[in-house]
Design a protein around this motif. Sequence first.
Motif, PDB file in Angstrom:
ATOM      1  N   ARG A 158       0.967  -1.313   0.126  1.00  0.00           N
ATOM      2  CA  ARG A 158       0.025   0.055  -0.072  1.00  0.00           C
ATOM      3  C   ARG A 158       0.798   1.448   0.027  1.00  0.00           C
ATOM      4  N   VAL A 159       0.474   2.246  -0.956  1.00  0.00           N
ATOM      5  CA  VAL A 159       1.345   3.350  -1.098  1.00  0.00           C
ATOM      6  C   VAL A 159       0.510   4.668  -0.562  1.00  0.00           C
ATOM      7  N   ARG A 160       1.011   5.368   0.322  1.00  0.00           N
ATOM      8  CA  ARG A 160      -0.049   6.466   1.056  1.00  0.00           C
ATOM      9  C   ARG A 160       0.204   7.800   0.355  1.00  0.00           C
ATOM     10  N   VAL A 174      -3.767  12.801  -6.500  1.00  0.00           N
ATOM     11  CA  VAL A 174      -3.591  13.975  -6.819  1.00  0.00           C
ATOM     12  C   VAL A 174      -2.475  14.584  -6.339  1.00  0.00           C
ATOM     13  N   SER A 175      -1.701  13.727  -5.504  1.00  0.00           N
ATOM     14  CA  SER A 175      -0.367  14.220  -4.801  1.00  0.00           C
ATOM     15  C   SER A 175       0.654  14.851  -5.627  1.00  0.00           C
ATOM     16  N   VAL A 176       0.885  13.835  -6.765  1.00  0.00           N
ATOM     17  CA  VAL A 176       1.842  14.340  -7.568  1.00  0.00           C
ATOM     18  C   VAL A 176       1.554  15.647  -8.496  1.00  0.00           C
ATOM     19  N   PRO A 177       0.474  15.547  -9.247  1.00  0.00           N
ATOM     20  CA  PRO A 177       0.239  16.842  -9.812  1.00  0.00           C
ATOM     21  C   PRO A 177       0.104  18.187  -9.046  1.00  0.00           C
ATOM     22  N   LEU A 178      -0.423  18.071  -7.851  1.00  0.00           N
ATOM     23  CA  LEU A 178      -0.497  19.335  -6.997  1.00  0.00           C
ATOM     24  C   LEU A 178       1.042  19.613  -6.716  1.00  0.00           C
ATOM     25  N   ALA A 179       1.861  18.870  -6.550  1.00  0.00           N
ATOM     26  CA  ALA A 179       3.388  18.908  -6.233  1.00  0.00           C
ATOM     27  C   ALA A 179       3.761  19.654  -7.448  1.00  0.00           C
ATOM     28  N   ILE A 180       3.486  19.045  -8.532  1.00  0.00           N
ATOM     29  CA  ILE A 180       4.139  19.864 -10.033  1.00  0.00           C
ATOM     30  C   ILE A 180       3.483  21.059  -9.956  1.00  0.00           C
ATOM     31  N   PHE A 215       5.396  -1.384  -6.419  1.00  0.00           N
ATOM     32  CA  PHE A 215       5.322   0.113  -6.108  1.00  0.00           C
ATOM     33  C   PHE A 215       5.465   0.858  -7.430  1.00  0.00           C
ATOM     34  N   ASP A 216       6.348   0.585  -8.443  1.00  0.00           N
ATOM     35  CA  ASP A 216       6.299   1.400  -9.729  1.00  0.00           C
ATOM     36  C   ASP A 216       5.234   1.246 -10.263  1.00  0.00           C
ATOM     37  N   GLY A 217       4.444   0.265 -10.264  1.00  0.00           N
ATOM     38  CA  GLY A 217       3.124   0.073 -11.048  1.00  0.00           C
ATOM     39  C   GLY A 217       2.245   1.115 -10.639  1.00  0.00           C
ATOM     40  N   SER A 257       0.485   4.431 -12.438  1.00  0.00           N
ATOM     41  CA  SER A 257      -0.950   4.647 -12.446  1.00  0.00           C
ATOM     42  C   SER A 257      -1.435   6.166 -12.219  1.00  0.00           C
ATOM     43  N   GLN A 258      -0.692   6.889 -11.411  1.00  0.00           N
ATOM     44  CA  GLN A 258      -0.967   8.048 -10.858  1.00  0.00           C
ATOM     45  C   GLN A 258      -0.348   8.981 -11.038  1.00  0.00           C
ATOM     46  N   LEU A 259       0.692   8.905 -12.145  1.00  0.00           N
ATOM     47  CA  LEU A 259       1.522   9.926 -12.669  1.00  0.00           C
ATOM     48  C   LEU A 259       1.025  10.267 -13.892  1.00  0.00           C
ATOM     49  N   PRO A 260       0.647  11.543 -14.419  1.00  0.00           N
ATOM     50  CA  PRO A 260       0.261  11.731 -15.938  1.00  0.00           C
ATOM     51  C   PRO A 260       1.516  11.590 -16.602  1.00  0.00           C
ATOM     52  N   GLN A 261       1.056  10.786 -17.755  1.00  0.00           N
ATOM     53  CA  GLN A 261       2.126  10.378 -18.703  1.00  0.00           C
ATOM     54  C   GLN A 261       2.485  11.418 -19.757  1.00  0.00           C
ATOM     55  N   GLY A 262       3.537  11.228 -20.484  1.00  0.00           N
ATOM     56  CA  GLY A 262       3.918  12.111 -21.391  1.00  0.00           C
ATOM     57  C   GLY A 262       3.982  13.723 -21.141  1.00  0.00           C
ATOM     58  N   SER A 263       3.624  14.490 -22.048  1.00  0.00           N
ATOM     59  CA  SER A 263       3.964  15.923 -22.223  1.00  0.00           C
ATOM     60  C   SER A 263       2.552  16.356 -22.107  1.00  0.00           C
ATOM     61  N   HIS A 264       2.360  17.346 -21.129  1.00  0.00           N
ATOM     62  CA  HIS A 264       1.019  18.120 -21.032  1.00  0.00           C
ATOM     63  C   HIS A 264       1.195  19.524 -21.352  1.00  0.00           C
ATOM     64  N   PRO A 265       0.119  20.389 -21.956  1.00  0.00           N
ATOM     65  CA  PRO A 265       0.173  21.668 -22.044  1.00  0.00           C
ATOM     66  C   PRO A 265       0.245  22.384 -20.794  1.00  0.00           C
TER      67      PRO A 265
END
Length: 436
Positions: free
Chosen positions: A6-8, A12-18, A263-265, A269-277
């Motif tokens: 389980r990963v706590r 939205v944690s990654v996008p908000l940190a970005i 863990f990497d999987g 699944s939570q990380l936006p993939q590729g490039s985003h405008p």
Amino acid sequence: MARPLRVRFRSVSVPLAILFFLTAVPAFPSGFQLNTQGARAMGMGLAFTAVANDPSAIFFNPAGLGWQKHFETEVGGSFITKTKGDFTGDIFYPGIGASEREHKTTFVLPTLYVVAPLTSEINFGLGIFSPYGLGFRWDNAETFSGRFIAQNAVIQSVDLNPVLSFQATPAIAIAVGADYRFSKVQLERNQAAINPFTNSAVDVAHIKLNSELKDNHGWGWNAGVLVRPIPQLSFGAAYRSKIKVDYDGTAKFEQRLTGNAQFDGIVASQLPQGSHPVTTSIEFPGSLNLGAAITLPGQLTVSGEADWTEWTKFQSLDILFPDLTGRDLHRPTDWKNSWAYRGGLEKKFSNFAVRAGYYRDKTPQPVEDAGPILADNDRDAYSLGFGYDTERWGVDVSDLYIKFKRLDTAGRSHDNFFGQYRESANVFAFSLRVSF
């Protein structure tokens, strides 16, 4: 059967940190605004508003073109090197004993000025210069304790500044011009799982924001007045308007594998993939420079000025992700108007000249906003210069040493990154003038 790992961290944690990372973009213009756009002016501590007697007047005070009666061109540049950039951790994160260094990169700010008389009273001038072109890059980026805030942060700009000057009387000249600015930013950082502000944080992604110089631009204007009631005495004022630049760029997300497949999987699944405008706007501030200069017997010129920059216009930043619903962010800022006080000397010996100057520049950045992206503070600067001029050509060189006041963010960091910053920089400038 093995219990699932389980990963706590929330989805939205990654996008908000970005988004938090991207909000640091406007720190560049305030902390990295350098007016070293002419070697002669820099030799006099940039106290040049009331002097403005070479083609670099296009930048410092375009009204100075009123007394320049020949077609002239001046090419030059500034080489800016961080001579010291150290960080020492405090009792909170990253902790006592943490020691980091900024990468000592040299940035080049080129200049080109052209002056063309149109009539006996009206001159046209064109300046091309880079008033914002610096950055923070940290050594050992993948292990740097502030890598989850910033590893590399750069801004570049190119201004095209056409002006018209009018010598209304033998003692008074005025000028007005347009300022067209191209700009780009590049920002890089890592992303941690769960809480980045611990010494056991695990890197799970690398984030890079990039924009192209040709895609981001804005308009402004500048004006100046220069009064010489007698040839030995002058008073000058110059104004540059604010310039708003709307940025369109991309944010690229690159996963950092930990070696744990499960863990990497989950991270993937939570990380936006590729490039985003991504889009945002930066409002570069307006400024007002007021100066006076006097030439004493023995060809000694003494100049002084006070420069004001309107940072209170920068109150918030809106970050927009057009294709990531719910990720937009509005962040308030607390910048204050700032003053710089400058003084300079020039002593002429026939065709030769020696120069010296000093200035104190007050930072607009509150301590709470200082961090690995920008740790600006009040600065003292000392300059020396040398010149050789004839009617048809001239050359100038100067050197400027900038000492930043030590900055301590203990208990006062929005980045949750506490410690002391010690910085100094050196600027070498040259220019070559040719008159026809």
